[in-house]
Design a protein around this motif. Sequence first.
Motif, mmCIF file in Angstrom:
data_model
loop_
_atom_site.group_PDB
_atom_site.id
_atom_site.type_symbol
_atom_site.label_atom_id
_atom_site.label_comp_id
_atom_site.label_asym_id
_atom_site.label_seq_id
_atom_site.Cartn_x
_atom_site.Cartn_y
_atom_site.Cartn_z
ATOM 1 N N ALA A 223 -2.135 -24.212 10.258
ATOM 2 C CA ALA A 223 -1.491 -23.099 10.961
ATOM 3 C C ALA A 223 -1.074 -22.000 9.986
ATOM 4 N N LEU A 224 -0.542 -22.379 8.829
ATOM 5 C CA LEU A 224 -0.165 -21.378 7.825
ATOM 6 C C LEU A 224 -1.382 -20.596 7.347
ATOM 7 N N LEU A 247 6.682 -21.996 10.090
ATOM 8 C CA LEU A 247 5.647 -21.121 10.659
ATOM 9 C C LEU A 247 6.261 -19.826 11.188
ATOM 10 N N LEU A 248 7.411 -19.929 11.826
ATOM 11 C CA LEU A 248 8.071 -18.727 12.339
ATOM 12 C C LEU A 248 8.501 -17.805 11.199
ATOM 13 N N HIS A 249 8.995 -18.394 10.122
ATOM 14 C CA HIS A 249 9.392 -17.584 8.964
ATOM 15 C C HIS A 249 8.184 -16.869 8.371
ATOM 16 N N PRO A 258 5.821 -12.646 17.283
ATOM 17 C CA PRO A 258 5.317 -13.850 17.953
ATOM 18 C C PRO A 258 5.647 -13.910 19.440
ATOM 19 N N TRP A 259 4.755 -14.575 20.186
ATOM 20 C CA TRP A 259 4.957 -14.903 21.594
ATOM 21 C C TRP A 259 5.296 -16.387 21.702
ATOM 22 N N TRP A 260 6.081 -16.737 22.732
ATOM 23 C CA TRP A 260 6.310 -18.150 23.061
ATOM 24 C C TRP A 260 5.925 -18.347 24.514
ATOM 25 N N GLU A 261 5.108 -19.346 24.767
ATOM 26 C CA GLU A 261 4.558 -19.545 26.111
ATOM 27 C C GLU A 261 4.868 -20.946 26.610
ATOM 28 N N VAL A 262 5.079 -21.047 27.920
ATOM 29 C CA VAL A 262 5.309 -22.346 28.540
ATOM 30 C C VAL A 262 4.995 -22.229 30.023
ATOM 31 N N ASP A 263 4.757 -23.362 30.648
ATOM 32 C CA ASP A 263 4.474 -23.389 32.083
ATOM 33 C C ASP A 263 5.413 -24.344 32.812
#
Length: 360
Positions: A223-224, A247-249, A258-263
């Motif tokens: 991911a990095l 990863l966020l840093h 960044p986006w954060w997604e959920v259902d």
Amino acid sequence: MPVSDLTDDSEKNRQVLTQAEALSASYRASARIQGMLVDGLTHEAASLRHMLDTQRRTLSWRVTAPLRVVRHLMKGQLPTGQKIPALCQRVKDIYQDEGLHGVTQRIQARLPDTGVGRVIARYTSNRHKPSSPPASAEQTQAQQDQSVQPPSMTAAERQKALAGVYAKPLGAEVLSQLTPHILIIAELSLRQCAKYRVWQKEEQLRSLGWTVDVVDWRDTEQALAALQVCTEVIFYRVPAFESVEILLHETRRLGLSPWWEVDDLIFSAELYQENGNLQTLDMAEQKQLLFGVRLFRKCLLSCDRAIASTRVLAQAMVDAGIASAVVIENALDQQTIEIAQSLAERGVPVHDTTRLCCVN
């Protein structure tokens, strides 16, 4: 038929119907509880898997690796559990049939990333490498001239110069001029969720001519690496474990938004606690579920924007504190369309409804 008999039959049917409805409600409540337990166990498994991966990357784990190898050897087996006498016999058989080349080839294939595998690969490449012709006098003189020339800059200066070029984040204007390269860091162990929220989105974005990479959130190194070349990043159903905060840093350092997604409402402890089925769980299970909820909420609020599958869910995200949330509904992908076309052409298989089998 007398009226009294009809009344009795009606009363019996009503009682049976009431019992069936109560049983159905009980099954639905049980299914909801089991779903909550599955979510909790999934989060716990992800946490344990992450802890195990982190442990295996520590210095102490690498330092004690020889001790573990010695312990296995004292038991007469390899770290993989294979018995040493059986392995020796297998090597002997391969040597008799294929010679030394067959033995080295198999060791290199089985142990490509170990010291033994690298030594054998180097030995094999050196054997097959053609001998280079002797260098001419002019080439030798040129090499000597280059060797005596002083370096133009020191190693520290070179490192600083490279960092100024490669470590400098790109501005928003520069990113907008690049072809979109979307990175989706996602929870991929829930196959149904991944189908509708990850793989469908990948197909949709690729249809626009964009580049899309999908990485499991547990694979921190991959991911990095992918973050370095993307223009947008989406965190799907990712909890704020320590590796995710890294990863966020890095996302912030690179100047990404960044986006954060959920259902699902997995980020709202209040709504979880309003569910009456939660009270049927013991305190340990309740704490386990709510711990995962807090991690999801923390990751949500660590991002700038959110993606939801419904308008109600998007509003819940905004109520939780996210600045903005957009809605991308579940859709059809190529696989689903092909299945529908196949059913339209062949028809739905005819089921035998004349027999009923009950397995208890």
